[in-house]
Design an enzyme around this catalytic site. Structure first.
Site, short mmCIF file in Angstrom:
data_model
loop_
_atom_site.label_atom_id
_atom_site.label_comp_id
_atom_site.label_asym_id
_atom_site.label_seq_id
_atom_site.Cartn_x
_atom_site.Cartn_y
_atom_site.Cartn_z
N GLU A 37 -48.68 13.10 36.52
CA GLU A 37 -50.14 13.06 36.65
C GLU A 37 -50.70 13.83 35.46
O GLU A 37 -50.28 14.97 35.21
CB GLU A 37 -50.56 13.74 37.97
N ARG A 262 -35.71 19.97 42.83
CA ARG A 262 -36.48 20.41 41.66
C ARG A 262 -35.66 21.37 40.82
O ARG A 262 -34.79 22.07 41.35
CB ARG A 262 -37.74 21.16 42.11
N LYS A 272 -47.76 23.00 37.49
CA LYS A 272 -48.87 22.79 36.58
C LYS A 272 -50.10 23.55 37.04
O LYS A 272 -50.84 24.10 36.24
CB LYS A 272 -49.20 21.29 36.49
P1 ATP Z 1 -46.67 20.36 39.51
O1 ATP Z 1 -46.37 20.63 40.95
O2 ATP Z 1 -46.14 21.32 38.54
O3 ATP Z 1 -48.08 19.99 39.25
P2 ATP Z 1 -45.98 17.73 39.91
O4 ATP Z 1 -44.78 17.41 40.67
O5 ATP Z 1 -47.25 17.63 40.64
O6 ATP Z 1 -45.79 19.10 39.21
P3 ATP Z 1 -46.14 15.37 38.41
O7 ATP Z 1 -46.90 15.14 37.18
O8 ATP Z 1 -46.55 14.68 39.63
O9 ATP Z 1 -46.14 16.91 38.60
O10 ATP Z 1 -44.59 15.18 38.16
C1 ATP Z 1 -44.03 14.10 37.50
C2 ATP Z 1 -42.61 13.96 37.94
O11 ATP Z 1 -41.89 15.13 37.64
C3 ATP Z 1 -42.50 13.74 39.42
O12 ATP Z 1 -41.59 12.69 39.65
C4 ATP Z 1 -41.96 15.04 39.95
O13 ATP Z 1 -41.15 14.83 41.05
C5 ATP Z 1 -41.18 15.58 38.77
N1 ATP Z 1 -41.13 17.04 38.80
C6 ATP Z 1 -42.16 17.89 38.91
N2 ATP Z 1 -41.75 19.16 38.95
C7 ATP Z 1 -40.40 19.13 38.86
C8 ATP Z 1 -39.36 20.12 38.85
N3 ATP Z 1 -39.65 21.42 38.94
N4 ATP Z 1 -38.08 19.71 38.75
C9 ATP Z 1 -37.79 18.41 38.64
N5 ATP Z 1 -38.70 17.42 38.64
C10 ATP Z 1 -40.00 17.77 38.75
MG MG Z 2 -46.70 18.34 42.69
#
Ligand code: ATP
Ligand code: MG
Length: 569
Positions: A37, A262, A272
């Site tokens: 996102e 994760r 983020k």
């Molecule tokens: P945040 O919680 O930091 O905002 P998010 O999961 O909301 O991260 P996205 O932009 O939705 O961020 O993530 C894109 C992809 O990266 C998703 O498929 C998510 O599962 C993966 N992802 C996010 N954080 C991690 C992590 N710590 N380890 C592995 N994969 C991750």
């Molecule tokens: Mg998230």
């Protein structure tokens, strides 16, 4: 797989994929995607997902899309879209022409929603957000049906169209899936799928004033793109039944979702949202602050992308969450840089040295080896002069026996130069502070060896006072003082765990002239001080360097489970 010996899978996801290929599922095709996102910069956690998705496609001759799940116009933007692309490329992956945006599917998603209404699977709810929350129930008690749940298909279609046409204010109506208000899975309690937001979208502009929710958008977007294996993190496990329900009710291509743990690193945050707070509240200097575990921060710090990819490989892919020691990343960085990085000399905290028997005004060029680990890296010239700087900590007035550096009456080797002996100390009369050292050198020891076979125990680095280049050097400690920064006392939040000493700025450092010409961002070693890289804050008059990591390997120590050991200096 029937024949386990044939497998090249190193983890459960690849085992599943190999079985699917063997069974000719999806005609043996493998399609993955990385779906960020665009509401912030990528962090090291995302690197795991990027490596897994792009790496899987590469390994199985498949494709990997980059798709922005851009359904929240108010928090998303072009800055993030661009930064994310930059970071993925830097990490070493390429989506070719496979760049997509969920917002490009808004028409299609709208049609899916209409389809759900028509089949009696969605309804317009006119409760307030607060009332909807109350009706939702809790994990231990069932929710209640909204009084609007039984609106007729025609009424729902009419209202949904009018929502789309901008006739209603934000928050007055939502479109909800009609599933089960008593489901033990909260995600299935009639989740909202469309809401009114009269907001400008960075791509679709003002075309829409209703936007699909993430859960509705994500699974369908994967379906539209023909993704065969939707790899995502564990927190989406209990969203899977919802995605499955959408895909089944609308009857479209059904990607298989597989969840993995994760990546979390000790002493850092991988969120983020939290990173955004650190940036906005000025706890750090921006999204690319070298203390952050954002990919742009790591890049600015000098961390090579190869080290991040190696980390992701070593961490592996599994189903349980754990926190990885930051020391493992540092180990990967050192391991990579040791073979690649050129060596220079830089004095972080200078102490002046005058070589009394060296001719005034003379400068000679001495030959220094660029990388002892790589004979191809060649040599360079380092200027030597009567006045030099050495590291303050390389001199002790009253040194213990085991101190092999400089003391009055002691002899050391100046790296690539001469043996020098300290013959005196000049102090500030008022404060007693040491202002300079008086030394003599042995002209016979040019290059660092004595023809008479005499040995010295210590070799220290130095920079010519005349030719050295003034520099600012930034040293970093962990951004958080606690291993798990999210663990907080009652009433505190994660910022309470920030390490107040995470940044040390040394403003009067000096480096050898050749260090002026390092490529910005490409890490090198200042001998004995660690790996560094030039920071973009550098100007023609003032060099700025970031320390990437020290030379000390704490990971090996952790592995051996030893206590603190003697520092090798
Ligand atoms: P945040 O919680 O930091 O905002 P998010 O999961 O909301 O991260 P996205 O932009 O939705 O961020 O993530 C894109 C992809 O990266 C998703 O498929 C998510 O599962 C993966 N992802 C996010 N954080 C991690 C992590 N710590 N380890 C592995 N994969 C991750
Ligand atoms: Mg998230």
């Amino acid at each position: 797989m029937s024949n386990l010996e044939e497998t090249t899978a190193t983890h459960f996801i690849h085992a599943i994929i190999e079985e699917d290929i063997a069974n000719n599922k999806n005609d043996g095709r493998v399609g993955t995607r990385f779906p960020p996102e665009p509401n912030g910069y990528l962090h090291i956690g995302h690197a795991k997902s990027i490596c897994l998705n792009f790496g899987t496609a590469e390994k199985y001759n498949g494709t990997c899309n980059l798709r922005f799940d851009d359904t929240n116009p108010e928090t998303e933007g072009v800055e993030y879209v661009e930064a994310i692309q930059r970071d993925i490329k830097w990490l070493g992956f390429d989506w070719g022409d496979r760049l997509f945006f969920a917002s490009d599917y808004f028409d299609q998603l709208f049609d899916y929603a209409v389809q759900l209404i028509k089949s009696g699977n969605a309804y317009v709810d006119s409760l307030t957000a607060e009332e909807i929350r109350e009706h939702r129930g809790t994990v231990t008690s069932a929710g209640r049906n909204s009084p609007y749940r039984d609106r007729s298909v025609d009424e729902n279609l009419d209202l949904f169209n009018r929502m789309k046409n901008g006739e209603f204010d934000d928050g007055t109506h939502v479109l909800r899936a009609k599933i089960d208000m008593a489901s033990p899975n909260m995600n299935l309690r009639d989740p909202a799928i469309y809401r009114i937001r009269k907001a400008h979208h960075h791509r679709s502009g003002d075309k829409w004033c209703i936007y699909p929710l993430y859960d509705f958008t994500h699974g369908f977007s994967d379906s539209i793109e023909g993704i065969t294996h939707s790899l995502c993190t564990l927190e989406f496990e209990n969203h899977r039944p919802l995605y499955d329900w959408f895909l089944k009710e609308v009857d479209v291509f059904h990607p298989q979702q597989i969840e993995f743990a994760r990546l979390e690193l000790s002493h850092t945050i991988t969120s983020k949202r939290k990173t955004k707070r650190l940036v906005e509240e000025n706890h750090v200097r921006g999204w690319d602050d070298p203390r952050l575990s954002t990919l742009s921060g790591l890049r600015r710090r000098g961390v090579p992308p190869e080290a991040i990819r190696t980390l992701c490989e070593r961490v592996g892919v599994a189903k349980f969450n754990s926190i990885i020691e930051l020391a493992l990343l540092e180990y990967c960085i050192r391991d990579y840089l040791n073979k690649k990085a050129n060596r220079y000399m830089g004095v972080l905290r200078p102490l002046k040295v005058v070589i009394e028997n060296y001719p005034e005004g003379e400068v000679e060029e001495l030959e220094a080896v660029n990388n002892p680990e790589d004979p191809e890296a060649g040599t360079r010239k380092v200027p030597f002069s009567r006045e030099l700087y050495i590291e303050q900590e390389d001199f002790m007035e009253d040194p213990p026996k085991k101190f092999f550096r400089l003391g009055v009456g002691r002899e050391v080797r100046l790296r690539y130069a001469y043996f020098v002996t300290c013959v005196g100390v000049v102090k500030d009369e008022a404060t007693g502070e040491i202002k300079e050292l008086r030394c003599t050198y042995d002209p016979e020891t040019r290059g660092g060896n004595a023809p008479d076979g005499r040995r010295v125990k210590g070799t220290i680095h130095w920079v010519s006072a005349e030719k050295g280049v003034p520099s600012e050097i930034r040293l970093y400690d962990t951004l958080f003082a606690k291993s798990d920064p999210s663990k907080v006392e009652e009433g505190e939040d994660f910022t309470a765990n920030l390490n107040p000493n995470s940044l040390t700025v040394l403003e009067s450092s000096l480096v050898e002239p050749a260090a002026k010409d390092v490529e910005p961002g490409v890490p090198f070693q200042f001998e004995r001080q660690g790996y560094f890289c030039m920071d973009p804050d550098t100007t023609p008059d003032r060099l700025v360097f970031n320390r990437t990591v020290t030379l000390r390997d704490s990971w090996a120590k952790i592995q051996k489970k030893e206590g603190p050991q003697k520092k090798k200096k």
